[in-house]
Scaffold this active site. Structure first.
Site, PDB file in Angstrom:
ATOM      1  N   PHE A  21      14.041   4.199  10.753  1.00 15.31           N
ATOM      2  CA  PHE A  21      12.671   3.833  10.400  1.00 15.31           C
ATOM      3  C   PHE A  21      11.841   5.115  10.289  1.00 15.31           C
ATOM      4  CE2 PHE A  21       8.288   2.674  11.340  1.00 15.31           C
ATOM      5  CZ  PHE A  21       8.114   1.622  10.455  1.00 15.31           C
ATOM      6  N   ASP A  78      14.945  -0.347   0.646  1.00 17.53           N
ATOM      7  CA  ASP A  78      15.701  -0.535   1.881  1.00 17.53           C
ATOM      8  C   ASP A  78      16.796  -1.569   1.595  1.00 17.53           C
ATOM      9  OD1 ASP A  78      16.374  -0.587   4.569  1.00 17.53           O
ATOM     10  OD2 ASP A  78      14.639  -1.731   5.200  1.00 17.53           O
ATOM     11  N   LYS A 138      17.315   4.029   0.955  1.00 16.54           N
ATOM     12  CA  LYS A 138      18.202   3.811   2.106  1.00 16.54           C
ATOM     13  C   LYS A 138      19.412   3.033   1.605  1.00 16.54           C
ATOM     14  CE  LYS A 138      14.740   3.416   5.747  1.00 16.54           C
ATOM     15  NZ  LYS A 138      14.171   2.489   6.744  1.00 16.54           N
ATOM     16  N   ARG A 191       0.301   6.774   7.473  1.00 21.24           N
ATOM     17  CA  ARG A 191       0.426   6.817   6.010  1.00 21.24           C
ATOM     18  C   ARG A 191      -0.071   8.145   5.435  1.00 21.24           C
ATOM     19  NH1 ARG A 191       1.522   1.572   4.112  1.00 21.24           N
ATOM     20  NH2 ARG A 191       0.498  -0.137   5.182  1.00 21.24           N
ATOM     21  N   ASP A 196       3.991   3.436   6.843  1.00 17.83           N
ATOM     22  CA  ASP A 196       3.197   3.258   8.065  1.00 17.83           C
ATOM     23  C   ASP A 196       4.015   2.746   9.237  1.00 17.83           C
ATOM     24  OD1 ASP A 196       3.551   0.552   7.011  1.00 17.83           O
ATOM     25  OD2 ASP A 196       2.064  -0.021   8.525  1.00 17.83           O
ATOM     26  N   GLU A 229       8.329   2.915  -6.612  1.00 18.64           N
ATOM     27  CA  GLU A 229       8.505   2.339  -5.267  1.00 18.64           C
ATOM     28  C   GLU A 229       8.551   3.462  -4.234  1.00 18.64           C
ATOM     29  OE1 GLU A 229       8.125  -0.092  -3.401  1.00 18.64           O
ATOM     30  OE2 GLU A 229       9.897  -1.388  -3.337  1.00 18.64           O
ATOM     31  N   LYS A 254       0.798  -1.197   0.000  1.00 20.76           N
ATOM     32  CA  LYS A 254       0.000   0.000   0.000  1.00 20.76           C
ATOM     33  C   LYS A 254       0.850   1.275   0.000  1.00 20.76           C
ATOM     34  CE  LYS A 254      -2.966  -2.269   3.341  1.00 20.76           C
ATOM     35  NZ  LYS A 254      -3.457  -2.187   4.732  1.00 20.76           N
ATOM     36  N   GLY A 255       2.088   1.150   0.470  1.00 22.22           N
ATOM     37  CA  GLY A 255       2.889   2.337   0.770  1.00 22.22           C
ATOM     38  C   GLY A 255       3.055   3.325  -0.366  1.00 22.22           C
TER      39      GLY A 255
HETATM   40  P1  5GP Z   1      13.248  -3.935   1.209  1.00 23.08           P
HETATM   41  O1  5GP Z   1      12.803  -5.223   0.589  1.00 23.08           O
HETATM   42  O2  5GP Z   1      13.926  -2.997   0.258  1.00 23.08           O
HETATM   43  O3  5GP Z   1      14.088  -4.194   2.431  1.00 23.08           O
HETATM   44  O4  5GP Z   1      11.969  -3.257   1.812  1.00 23.08           O
HETATM   45  C1  5GP Z   1      11.180  -2.383   1.117  1.00 23.08           C
HETATM   46  C2  5GP Z   1       9.877  -2.189   1.861  1.00 23.08           C
HETATM   47  O5  5GP Z   1      10.083  -2.154   3.289  1.00 23.08           O
HETATM   48  C3  5GP Z   1       9.261  -0.842   1.531  1.00 23.08           C
HETATM   49  O6  5GP Z   1       8.459  -0.943   0.377  1.00 23.08           O
HETATM   50  C4  5GP Z   1       8.490  -0.518   2.786  1.00 23.08           C
HETATM   51  O7  5GP Z   1       7.226  -1.137   2.728  1.00 23.08           O
HETATM   52  C5  5GP Z   1       9.285  -1.162   3.889  1.00 23.08           C
HETATM   53  N1  5GP Z   1      10.168  -0.184   4.558  1.00 23.08           N
HETATM   54  C6  5GP Z   1      11.506  -0.062   4.425  1.00 23.08           C
HETATM   55  N2  5GP Z   1      11.974   0.939   5.186  1.00 23.08           N
HETATM   56  C7  5GP Z   1      10.901   1.464   5.813  1.00 23.08           C
HETATM   57  C8  5GP Z   1      10.737   2.547   6.754  1.00 23.08           C
HETATM   58  O8  5GP Z   1      11.667   3.248   7.173  1.00 23.08           O
HETATM   59  N3  5GP Z   1       9.458   2.785   7.169  1.00 23.08           N
HETATM   60  C9  5GP Z   1       8.398   2.050   6.773  1.00 23.08           C
HETATM   61  N4  5GP Z   1       7.212   2.381   7.254  1.00 23.08           N
HETATM   62  N5  5GP Z   1       8.512   1.030   5.890  1.00 23.08           N
HETATM   63  C10 5GP Z   1       9.748   0.752   5.418  1.00 23.08           C
END
Ligand code: 5GP
Length: 200
Positions: A162, A113, A141, A175, A169, A109, A53-54
């Site tokens: 975070f 992260d 990140k 959100r 969220d 996206e 949803k983000g």
């Molecule tokens: P990745 O697979 O790159 O580790 O994670 C990506 C997903 O993790 C993002 O689409 C998001 O949903 C969540 N995410 C990563 N960092 C954050 C953060 O700082 N805050 C929040 N709320 N979600 C995050």
């Protein structure tokens, strides 16, 4: 005892310790990204693809900042166990409505992260033979990356913290904040703070 849930907008704002990117900064950057995408994809009728949803506020703002014809589609995914997640495996809960073979796909996206999710989704989309497949991420990140992932259009770099707001969220809240910020420690770790508080 846990920290009481926010019941008003004031409560929600009270949980924020620091604003990292204001609504104005975000909107200005989205306009720049939209202009660049409009230039690069002229005549291509790109398909913007996002994962719920983000991404919903960024997708809505970006689509309106793009001044060429675009289409929009969404997927929803769920992580498997923590162990399988280490390999980037996710389950598709809702697939795209449209076929993307031969299309110019721009994957949108919210935040990249570790890059595991993006890596998995890109592999999945690539297997459907789009004409081109590029990535537009609002937040990056970079220091947390575990797998190399291309980001062709980037909004802002984020520190290894975070964050919430602008679609992101914490327990399904925050959100709808128009900015991106950090949560207070007593919101993120309510039990620790309650214990500390009661020992004084
Ligand atoms: P990745 O697979 O790159 O580790 O994670 C990506 C997903 O993790 C993002 O689409 C998001 O949903 C969540 N995410 C990563 N960092 C954050 C953060 O700082 N805050 C929040 N709320 N979600 C995050």
């Amino acid at each position: 005892m846990t920290f009481p849930s926010p019941v008003s907008y004031t409560d929600l704002m009270g949980g924020i310790s620091e604003i990292l990117f204001s609504a104005e900064q975000i909107q200005a950057r989205v306009l720049e990204l939209g202009a660049a995408i409009s230039r690069d994809y002229v005549g291509c009728r790109p398909l913007l693809v996002g994962v719920l949803k983000g991404v919903f506020p960024f997708m809505a703002d970006l689509a309106r900042a793009i001044t060429i014809p675009v289409e929009v589609d969404f997927m929803a995914i769920a992580s498997y166990s923590a162990e399988s997640r280490q390999h980037g495996a996710v389950r598709i809960q809702k697939d795209l409505d449209s076929a993307i073979g031969g299309r110019h796909v721009l994957f949108v996206e919210d935040v990249v992260d570790t890059g595991l999710t993006l890596n998995y989704v890109l592999r999945n989309l690539r297997s459907r033979d789009p004409a081109t497949l590029q990535v537009c991420a609002m937040f990056d990140k970079g220091t947390r990356r575990l797998v190399r992932t291309p980001i062709h259009y980037k909004g802002f770099d984020l520190p290894d913290r975070f964050v919430v707001g602008y679609g992101l969220d914490y327990r399904e809240l925050y959100r709808n904040l128009p900015f991106v910020g950090l949560l207070k420690a007593d919101v993120l770790h309510p039990d620790e703070h309650t214990k500390k508080g009661s020992s004084k």
